[in-house]
Design a protein around this motif. Structure first.
Motif, short mmCIF file in Angstrom:
data_model
loop_
_atom_site.label_atom_id
_atom_site.label_comp_id
_atom_site.label_asym_id
_atom_site.label_seq_id
_atom_site.Cartn_x
_atom_site.Cartn_y
_atom_site.Cartn_z
N VAL A 190 -1.56 3.02 10.98
CA VAL A 190 -1.16 4.04 10.01
C VAL A 190 0.29 4.46 10.26
CG1 VAL A 190 -1.56 6.42 9.24
CG2 VAL A 190 -3.51 4.89 9.65
N ALA A 191 0.65 4.69 11.51
CA ALA A 191 2.02 5.08 11.84
C ALA A 191 3.01 3.98 11.46
CB ALA A 191 2.13 5.41 13.32
N ALA A 192 2.63 2.73 11.68
CA ALA A 192 3.52 1.61 11.34
C ALA A 192 3.73 1.52 9.83
CB ALA A 192 2.93 0.31 11.86
N MET A 193 2.70 1.74 9.05
CA MET A 193 2.86 1.71 7.59
C MET A 193 3.80 2.83 7.14
SD MET A 193 -0.91 0.65 6.10
CE MET A 193 -1.88 1.89 6.94
N ARG A 194 3.68 3.99 7.73
CA ARG A 194 4.58 5.09 7.38
C ARG A 194 6.03 4.75 7.73
NH1 ARG A 194 0.40 9.20 9.01
NH2 ARG A 194 -0.29 10.13 7.03
N ARG A 195 6.24 4.16 8.90
CA ARG A 195 7.60 3.80 9.31
C ARG A 195 8.23 2.80 8.33
NH1 ARG A 195 5.38 3.56 14.53
NH2 ARG A 195 5.31 1.27 14.42
N LEU A 196 7.40 1.98 7.74
CA LEU A 196 7.90 0.98 6.80
C LEU A 196 8.14 1.57 5.41
CD1 LEU A 196 5.66 -1.97 7.95
CD2 LEU A 196 8.16 -1.92 8.04
N GLY A 197 7.83 2.84 5.22
CA GLY A 197 8.14 3.51 3.96
C GLY A 197 7.00 3.69 3.00
N ALA A 198 5.79 3.34 3.40
CA ALA A 198 4.64 3.48 2.50
C ALA A 198 4.23 4.94 2.38
CB ALA A 198 3.47 2.66 3.01
N ASP A 199 3.76 5.30 1.20
CA ASP A 199 3.12 6.59 0.97
C ASP A 199 1.66 6.44 1.39
OD1 ASP A 199 2.12 8.99 0.08
OD2 ASP A 199 2.27 8.49 -2.06
N ILE A 200 1.27 7.07 2.49
CA ILE A 200 -0.05 6.86 3.06
C ILE A 200 -1.01 7.94 2.60
CG2 ILE A 200 -1.39 6.64 5.19
CD1 ILE A 200 0.59 4.39 4.71
N ARG A 201 -2.19 7.53 2.12
CA ARG A 201 -3.26 8.45 1.73
C ARG A 201 -4.50 8.07 2.53
NH1 ARG A 201 -1.82 10.27 -3.56
NH2 ARG A 201 0.46 10.00 -3.72
N LEU A 202 -5.04 9.00 3.28
CA LEU A 202 -6.27 8.76 4.03
C LEU A 202 -7.46 9.25 3.21
CD1 LEU A 202 -5.16 9.80 7.63
CD2 LEU A 202 -5.08 7.54 6.55
N ALA A 203 -8.42 8.37 3.00
CA ALA A 203 -9.56 8.70 2.14
C ALA A 203 -10.77 7.88 2.53
CB ALA A 203 -9.21 8.45 0.67
N GLY A 204 -11.91 8.53 2.66
CA GLY A 204 -13.16 7.81 2.91
C GLY A 204 -13.40 7.48 4.36
N SER A 205 -14.62 7.07 4.64
CA SER A 205 -15.04 6.83 6.02
C SER A 205 -14.81 5.41 6.49
CB SER A 205 -16.54 7.16 6.16
OG SER A 205 -17.30 6.33 5.28
N ASP A 206 -14.49 4.49 5.56
CA ASP A 206 -14.22 3.11 5.97
C ASP A 206 -13.31 2.45 4.94
OD1 ASP A 206 -15.84 2.40 3.80
OD2 ASP A 206 -17.54 1.78 5.03
N PHE A 207 -12.99 1.18 5.20
CA PHE A 207 -12.04 0.46 4.35
C PHE A 207 -12.48 0.41 2.89
CE2 PHE A 207 -11.34 -3.71 2.33
CZ PHE A 207 -9.98 -3.60 2.07
N ASP A 208 -13.74 0.10 2.63
CA ASP A 208 -14.18 -0.05 1.25
C ASP A 208 -14.19 1.27 0.50
OD1 ASP A 208 -14.83 -2.93 0.70
OD2 ASP A 208 -15.95 -2.65 2.55
N ALA A 209 -14.46 2.38 1.20
CA ALA A 209 -14.35 3.69 0.57
C ALA A 209 -12.89 3.99 0.23
CB ALA A 209 -14.92 4.76 1.49
N ALA A 210 -11.98 3.63 1.12
CA ALA A 210 -10.55 3.80 0.84
C ALA A 210 -10.12 2.94 -0.34
CB ALA A 210 -9.74 3.46 2.08
N LYS A 211 -10.70 1.75 -0.45
CA LYS A 211 -10.36 0.87 -1.57
C LYS A 211 -10.80 1.49 -2.90
CE LYS A 211 -11.13 -3.67 -1.32
NZ LYS A 211 -11.79 -5.00 -1.46
#
Length: 399
Positions: A190-211
């Motif tokens: 998550v920190a690496a994605m932010r450093r690369l400039g992405a707008d990060i949204r945390l949602a759901g309990s796992d990957f498919d919920a985030a999808k």
């Protein structure tokens, strides 16, 4: 090819790529583009009007589908009207021209002591020593270069490595990138994605919920939703690593991680044509079996949970449109336990000097799980990522 001699009697004195990731001393030999030219020639003679894909390869034997012991079938067959563009060899052969060279010609590692422990000849393609620490940069570079309109914004979901790749490739080309990740996602990723400039949204309990959350956000905001495993460019970029492998050494078996499927589709398509006699085995985590269940059954089988340390392949909901293609790109799908995965991580770290995340070790875990199947054979696998969580890194270093 790099021969690692961490536990040899007389280690060689040569430069170390990364002090943190390379405890061993290794001889260095990069795969040159000239090797790819020869392998490309092999591949092209199999093309028919540039359209040949995994589906058009030689017929392979598949075990009869097994009845799943868990999960639920959905009324969606893998052949749907939303079938993506299939992975094509001609586009894999051309892909390297669009990919940042920092992701290409990654090292291949071997070690005699590790071979003895595994009872086979292992060639490990190390995809951890690039700016995002995983193979994902190959496909995201190709996608951003070829598939996006000028200024087009993108939204995706990621366990972390795909999001890093897409953020880096898209933002460098002027595209805004929003990445949805699970609330439980690896904080290092998550920190690496932010450093690369992405707008990060945390949602759901796992990957498919985030999808699911990412897909809703894209629809509401009018942005393009980009799904890992669905766009052909992600697979075709990943396929370049298979050309590098097959262009430099003989391979009897290729063992490939299976998450959303881009790596298998790309590697499988390339290996089917440039090393047509090689067996291709896909590997899932036993605690996240949805992809294996679905490919074996020929239709989507969701699971209620994906419970594994291998977060990068923790898929609950397979992509229906890709299943037939993925089945054609492998000869078998096997599942490995978390205990085996960690044992593989420990062996890789000890013998090759690379700290891989759990998903990066599942190929070696499959060798540990069924040594008789691989005994005496030349086996290629991919160390596909090295972005360990702090807890997992501490556990590995203490092992």
């Amino acid at each position: 090819m790099r021969r690692c001699t961490a536990d040899a009697d007389k280690p060689m004195s040569v430069p170390i790529i990364s002090a943190e990731r390379r405890a061993s001393r290794c001889t260095i030999a990069r795969i040159r583009r000239s090797n790819l030219s020869s392998s490309a020639g092999i591949g092209r003679k199999h093309l028919v009007d540039g359209e040949k894909t995994c589906f058009a390869g030689e017929q392979r034997h598949f075990a009869a589908p097994r009845k799943p012991s868990i999960g639920r079938r959905l009324p969606r067959h893998c052949e749907t009207s939303s079938m993506p563009t299939l992975t094509r060899l001609d586009r894999i052969l051309a892909a390297s021209r669009q990919i940042d060279p920092v992701f290409l010609d990654s090292p291949m590692l071997t070690n005699d002591a590790l071979d003895a422990a595994l009872r086979c000849r292992l060639i490990a393609k190390d995809e951890t020593a690039n700016p995002i620490g995983s193979f994902k940069g190959r496909g995201t570079e190709l996608f951003a270069a070829l598939a996006l309109q000028p200024g087009e914004s993108v939204v995706c979901a990621s366990a972390g490595n795909f999001g890093q790749g897409l953020a880096r490739a898209a933002i460098r080309r002027g595209h805004a990138c929003t990445v949805f990740a699970a609330e439980t996602a690896n904080p290092v990723k998550v920190a690496a994605m932010r450093r690369l400039g992405a707008d990060i949204r945390l949602a759901g309990s796992d990957f498919d919920a985030a999808k699911d959350a990412a897909r809703r956000h894209a629809a509401a905001s009018g942005r393009r939703f980009v799904e890992d495993g669905l766009e052909a460019e992600f697979a075709e970029g990943a396929g370049t690593l298979a050309l590098e492998l097959a262009g430099s050494t003989a391979i009897d078996v290729t063992v490939v991680q299976l998450g959303n499927g881009a790596l298998l589709a790309g590697v499988g398509t390339a290996i089917r044509h440039v090393a047509p006699h090689a067996e291709i085995i896909a590997v899932v985590a036993a605690g996240a079996p949805a992809m294996k269940l679905s490919i074996d059954a020929g239709q989507v089988i969701e699971t209620d949970h994906a419970d594994t340390i291998a977060d990068g392949i923790a898929v609950r909901v397979p992509i229906a449109a890709t299943l037939a293609h993925l089945r054609a790109c492998c000869d078998d799908v096997v599942a490995v336990s978390d205990a085996r995965i960690f044992e593989a991580m420990r062996l890789i770290h000890h013998h090759l000097g690379v700290a891989v995340e759990p998903s990066g070790a599942v190929g070696v875990a499959a060798l540990l799980d069924d040594p008789e199947r691989f005994a005496g054979r030349r086996v290629a696998t991919i160390l596909c990522g090295g972005n360990l969580s702090p807890v997992m890194r501490e556990r590995l270093l203490a092992a």
